[in-house]
Design an enzyme around this catalytic site. Structure first.
Site, PDB file in Angstrom:
ATOM      1  CB  SER A 176      -0.932  -0.066   1.216  1.00  0.00           C
ATOM      2  OG  SER A 176      -1.855   0.964   1.192  1.00  0.00           O
ATOM      3  CG  ASP A 386      -6.496  -3.408  -3.491  1.00  0.00           C
ATOM      4  OD1 ASP A 386      -7.478  -2.813  -2.981  1.00  0.00           O
ATOM      5  OD2 ASP A 386      -5.370  -2.895  -3.609  1.00  0.00           O
ATOM      6  CG  HIS A 442      -5.050  -2.653  -0.096  1.00  0.00           C
ATOM      7  ND1 HIS A 442      -4.586  -2.128  -1.267  1.00  0.00           N
ATOM      8  CD2 HIS A 442      -4.585  -1.847   0.888  1.00  0.00           C
ATOM      9  CE1 HIS A 442      -3.875  -1.037  -1.003  1.00  0.00           C
ATOM     10  NE2 HIS A 442      -3.857  -0.853   0.291  1.00  0.00           N
TER      11      HIS A 442
END
Ligand SMILES: *[C@@H]1O[C@H](CO)[C@@H](O)[C@H](O)[C@H]1NC(C)=O
Ligand SMILES: *[C@@H]1O[C@H](CO)[C@@H](O)[C@H](O)[C@H]1NC(C)=O
Ligand SMILES: *[C@@H]1O[C@H](CO)[C@@H](O)[C@H](O)[C@H]1NC(C)=O
Ligand SMILES: *[C@@H]1O[C@H](CO)[C@@H](O)[C@H](O)[C@H]1NC(C)=O
Length: 465
Positions: A176, A386, A442
């Site tokens: 991320s 994601d 994610h």
């Protein structure tokens, strides 16, 4: 000459001025036995006057810490704690969710911990994250640049205190937003090595998962992604593509065709859970703007009233797993066991959403390009469910580097099953391995731990996936 004197000074200052502490942790509340791996926690100070105290968890490889690589893991956010990465993603301990009843949670072993194949430093960074703190208010002012410099200085000081790990292959890793800072930190390390900063680090490359690269470009890929996953129709996609000319972020306010198309798109995707499009959204989370093009890199975990509901009325959603970590990390006995300095953090949060943080580096495409040119290796993996940073966004920047495809798109397997798809790009001796993790969200190791351990083990061993 002047600059080398300056460098020498910096080196000496580092040695003298580090105010730090470190402790070996043998047991933890919630785990019944002595820990079956080596855990160290501690603080390392950074900042001009050592005013910033960065907290870390270090776990030695459970295989062979002498020769296994060292990973410097950056959890995302910004503002998500190293403990969240450790417990919910790649560390050796996790909570026993099956027996969790709202009281003090039990810890169990994660058999798919990346510490099976590497030693890992989990850092609470930037300041204001997890147990890291500053004794000045300026210390809490954060940005991509400040965070990168602090992380780099932290790592230099950490290695000076752990010189046996100077001989291990080093990778910077994160997912991320952590995957945006990882190439920035790797780039600082490469530059530092080039000008002879001490200690010299054995940087091999970096590992990033559903990583932020350029928020506009990343967000732009959400619409083709929503189309490819059947969340919007061919017609809506064509309308948006034509009306917005492929640019869905910050549309012209008088481009009515584009705005109309984006409204249709948003109506279809508004109630989709962004970090994993197949999982339910959490009904007890505080309302937040759920616009497809906003920046939902991590979910809110306001655990409003959830525990007061009778069991049968709670419908499952992933964020509820996170209640465990709040109960555990805010417990005084736990904080004593971790050697947290008393009174420094009063309300521990898994992810601190109130950081004062400036995203001052718009894009790290250049960092990827330069690191590749310098010969460093990259693993870029993507949970393919994601929508926050879709795999298509990662593929796009890799393809924009114009490298040679060395290993064409093909499935990779774990236990005889397709675990995802991979493609390998080459530039002289520098490779970028792209991999999807099929079905993951994610933070891929949180969803598909077994596959992700196999992936990282093969990649770190220089085997094909
Ligand atoms: C902050 O902490 C550092 C290191 O402990 C200390 O040297 C410094 O004087 C402190 N600054 C303030 C403003 O308290
Ligand atoms: C903190 O953890 C200890 C050890 O597990 C437990 O006995 C205690 O009740 C906990 N304290 C609170 C306030 O939950
Ligand atoms: C979250 O960040 C803010 C701003 O940096 C800071 O003041 C606050 O203490 C942090 N919260 C926690 C729980 O660390
Ligand atoms: C890749 O090739 C395209 C088309 O030739 C060019 O516009 C672009 O600048 C190249 N990218 C890089 C990173 O060199």
């Amino acid at each position: 000459m002047k600059s080398s004197i300056h460098l020498l000074l910096v080196f000496v200052l580092i040695l003298i001025k580090t105010t730090s502490s470190q402790s070996i942790i043998k047991t933890l509340p919630g785990y019944p036995d002595p820990l079956p791996f080596k855990l160290e926690t501690g603080y390392i100070s950074v900042g001009e006057n050592d005013e910033k105290q960065l907290f870390y968890y270090f776990i030695e490889s459970e295989r062979d810490p002498e020769t296994d690589p060292l990973l410097f893991w950056l959890t995302g956010g910004p503002g998500c704690s190293g403990l969240s990465g450790l417990i919910f993603e790649i560390g050796p301990l996790t909570f026993d969710l099956a027996t969790f009843d709202g009281s003090f949670p039990s810890l169990i072993i994660n058999p798919y911990s990346w510490t099976k194949v590497a030693s890992i430093i989990f850092i609470d960074a930037p300041i204001g994250t997890g147990f890291s703190y500053s004794n000045t208010s300026e210390g809490y002012l954060g940005s991509d640049t400040i965070s990168t410099n602090d992380n780099y200085l932290f790592l230099r000081k950490w290695l000076l205190k752990h010189p046996t790990f100077l001989k291990n292959r080093l990778y910077v890793a994160g997912d991320s937003q952590g995957g945006k800072i990882a190439p920035m930190v790797a780039f600082e390390i490469a530059k530092g090595n080039e000008v002879g900063l001490q200690p010299r680090m054995l940087l091999q490359g970096y590992i990033i998962g559903n990583s932020a690269t350029d928020s506009n470009r990343d967000n732009n890929e959400k619409i083709p992604y929503a189309h490819s996953m059947a969340l919007i129709s061919d017609e809506y996609f064509e309308l948006a593509k034509g009306g917005c000319r492929g640019e869905y972020v910050n549309p012209e306010p008088n481009n009515r065709e584009c705005l109309h198309a984006l409204r249709l798109v948003n109506e279809c995707t508004d109630h989709i859970n962004v970090p994993h499009i197949l999982e339910p959204v959490c009904e007890f989370m505080s309302p937040r703007p759920n616009d497809l093009l906003s920046d939902p890199l991590f979910q809110d975990d306001d655990l409003v009233d959830f525990l007061s509901l009778p069991n049968e009325e709670r419908s499952w959603c992933r964020s509820h797993n996170y209640i465990t970590i709040y109960i555990w990390a805010n417990n005084e006995t736990v904080q004593e066991a971790l050697h947290i300095r008393k009174g420094t953090v009063t309300d521990w949060k898994r992810c601190n959403r109130s950081l004062s943080y400036e995203h001052d580096v718009r894009s790290v495409f250049k960092h990827h390009q330069l690191l590749n040119e310098k010969g460093f290796q990259t693993l870029a993996y993507s949970g393919d469910h994601d929508m926050g940073v879709p795999y298509m966004s990662t593929l796009k920047w890799i393809r924009n580097l114009n490298l040679t495809v060395d290993d064409e798109w093909r499935p990779w397997y774990v236990g005889g099953q397709v675990a995802g798809y991979t493609e390998k790009y080459k530039n002289n001796q520098a490779y970028i391995t792209f991999a999807t993790v099929k079905g993951a969200g994610h933070t891929a190791p949180e969803y598909n731990p077994k596959e992700c351990l196999a992936m990282i083990d093969r990649w770190l061993s220089l085997f094909p996936l």
